[in-house]
Design a protein around this motif. Sequence first.
Motif, mmCIF file in Angstrom:
data_model
loop_
_atom_site.group_PDB
_atom_site.id
_atom_site.type_symbol
_atom_site.label_atom_id
_atom_site.label_comp_id
_atom_site.label_asym_id
_atom_site.label_seq_id
_atom_site.Cartn_x
_atom_site.Cartn_y
_atom_site.Cartn_z
ATOM 1 N N ALA A 41 29.320 25.335 -2.632
ATOM 2 C CA ALA A 41 29.229 25.837 -4.293
ATOM 3 C C ALA A 41 29.135 24.398 -4.629
ATOM 4 O O ALA A 41 28.763 22.998 -4.156
ATOM 5 N N ARG A 42 28.744 23.974 -6.110
ATOM 6 C CA ARG A 42 28.181 23.426 -6.563
ATOM 7 C C ARG A 42 29.245 22.563 -8.026
ATOM 8 O O ARG A 42 28.794 23.876 -8.735
ATOM 9 N N ARG A 43 29.575 21.321 -8.017
ATOM 10 C CA ARG A 43 30.019 21.380 -9.606
ATOM 11 C C ARG A 43 29.299 20.227 -9.919
ATOM 12 O O ARG A 43 29.406 19.622 -9.456
ATOM 13 N N ASP A 44 29.077 20.510 -11.412
ATOM 14 C CA ASP A 44 28.547 19.798 -11.930
ATOM 15 C C ASP A 44 29.386 19.486 -13.478
ATOM 16 O O ASP A 44 30.196 20.734 -14.132
ATOM 17 N N GLN A 45 29.574 17.669 -13.843
ATOM 18 C CA GLN A 45 30.234 17.893 -14.819
ATOM 19 C C GLN A 45 29.316 16.686 -16.376
ATOM 20 O O GLN A 45 28.465 16.219 -15.516
ATOM 21 N N VAL A 46 28.862 17.651 -16.661
ATOM 22 C CA VAL A 46 27.569 16.745 -17.944
ATOM 23 C C VAL A 46 28.442 16.493 -18.771
ATOM 24 O O VAL A 46 29.263 16.843 -19.776
ATOM 25 N N ILE A 47 27.379 15.466 -19.485
ATOM 26 C CA ILE A 47 28.339 14.583 -20.902
ATOM 27 C C ILE A 47 26.978 14.733 -21.236
ATOM 28 O O ILE A 47 25.759 13.920 -21.334
ATOM 29 N N GLU A 48 26.955 14.743 -22.843
ATOM 30 C CA GLU A 48 25.791 14.791 -23.092
ATOM 31 C C GLU A 48 26.270 13.644 -24.924
ATOM 32 O O GLU A 48 27.109 14.294 -25.299
ATOM 33 N N ALA A 49 25.174 13.121 -24.901
ATOM 34 C CA ALA A 49 25.784 12.308 -25.811
ATOM 35 C C ALA A 49 25.275 12.938 -27.267
ATOM 36 O O ALA A 49 23.823 13.622 -27.785
ATOM 37 N N THR A 50 26.071 12.759 -28.470
ATOM 38 C CA THR A 50 25.527 13.024 -29.107
ATOM 39 C C THR A 50 25.357 12.269 -30.802
ATOM 40 O O THR A 50 25.566 12.960 -32.125
ATOM 41 N N GLY A 51 25.717 11.262 -30.627
ATOM 42 C CA GLY A 51 25.859 9.910 -31.281
ATOM 43 C C GLY A 51 25.842 8.819 -30.698
ATOM 44 O O GLY A 51 26.165 8.986 -29.410
ATOM 45 N N ASP A 52 26.514 7.725 -31.462
ATOM 46 C CA ASP A 52 27.105 6.079 -30.694
ATOM 47 C C ASP A 52 28.130 6.257 -30.180
ATOM 48 O O ASP A 52 28.132 5.794 -29.586
ATOM 49 N N ALA A 53 29.420 6.876 -30.995
ATOM 50 C CA ALA A 53 30.409 7.307 -30.349
ATOM 51 C C ALA A 53 30.978 8.656 -30.526
ATOM 52 O O ALA A 53 32.351 8.316 -30.468
ATOM 53 N N SER A 54 29.811 9.053 -29.730
ATOM 54 C CA SER A 54 30.418 10.942 -29.468
ATOM 55 C C SER A 54 30.079 11.266 -28.383
ATOM 56 O O SER A 54 28.759 10.686 -28.401
ATOM 57 N N CYS A 55 30.014 12.712 -28.255
ATOM 58 C CA CYS A 55 29.344 13.522 -26.891
ATOM 59 C C CYS A 55 29.900 14.636 -26.415
ATOM 60 O O CYS A 55 31.141 14.697 -27.216
ATOM 61 N N ARG A 56 29.659 15.513 -25.946
ATOM 62 C CA ARG A 56 30.547 16.651 -24.958
ATOM 63 C C ARG A 56 30.509 16.158 -24.089
ATOM 64 O O ARG A 56 29.555 16.248 -23.625
ATOM 65 N N TYR A 57 31.409 17.055 -23.271
ATOM 66 C CA TYR A 57 31.097 17.709 -22.157
ATOM 67 C C TYR A 57 31.886 19.313 -21.779
ATOM 68 O O TYR A 57 32.197 19.660 -22.440
ATOM 69 N N TYR A 58 30.972 19.297 -20.495
ATOM 70 C CA TYR A 58 31.495 20.503 -20.381
ATOM 71 C C TYR A 58 31.272 20.021 -18.246
ATOM 72 O O TYR A 58 30.784 19.588 -17.903
ATOM 73 N N SER A 59 31.562 21.246 -17.707
ATOM 74 C CA SER A 59 31.572 21.367 -16.819
ATOM 75 C C SER A 59 31.395 22.586 -16.041
ATOM 76 O O SER A 59 31.742 23.585 -16.587
ATOM 77 N N THR A 60 31.129 22.469 -14.459
ATOM 78 C CA THR A 60 30.565 24.542 -13.769
ATOM 79 C C THR A 60 30.163 24.002 -12.945
ATOM 80 O O THR A 60 31.086 22.992 -11.640
ATOM 81 N N ASP A 61 31.330 25.240 -12.383
ATOM 82 C CA ASP A 61 30.841 25.260 -10.565
ATOM 83 C C ASP A 61 30.574 27.129 -10.176
ATOM 84 O O ASP A 61 30.895 27.654 -10.250
#
Length: 175
Positions: A113-133
């Motif tokens: 299996a592989r787990r990925d934790q993803v961070i996507e910048a959406t601004g200077d002081a904001s982002c979004r996060y999700y994780s997959t397995d």
Amino acid sequence: MLDWMKQAKGHEEDPVFGFNPDAVTRSETIEISAPSRTVWDVLTDLPRYNEWNPFCIRAVSTLEMGAPIEMTLINYATAGGPTVPNLEYICGFEPEKLLSWEFPNLDYWPYPARRDQVIEATGDASCRYYSTDAFLGANGIHVFRFAGPWIKRAFDDSAVALKARAEALYAAANG
């Protein structure tokens, strides 16, 4: 879809590492009012996982590619179940964007299996996060059907806790 998933698409027939898009658990995508750097700092501060992470209460690693990551997980498969030791290996490290580890295929435990934790910048002081397995190979869909629902709960809980931790740290630093 992550780059490695795109590359693996079409290799479903590989009995060991084949990727099946139907055998992937994904957390909710969480909007975080803190920069991606702050979220990255929380994710890579392994000694403090027990202070905020409701699923992974211990993590030890150098975070170098190929290095082991030794974890203690709360067993979400049973209500209030015991902790579970887990050993995986770092396979993705892109500061402020991606932290990944994988479980290898073993003769005595053929459930890669592989787990990925993803961070996507959406601004200077904001982002979004999700994780997959992603559960890989011929056994992946069976593992997904058994473990997918409780892993999703664990990942969702961790994402919400990550948001709270990152926002609190950012607010404290920028009073």
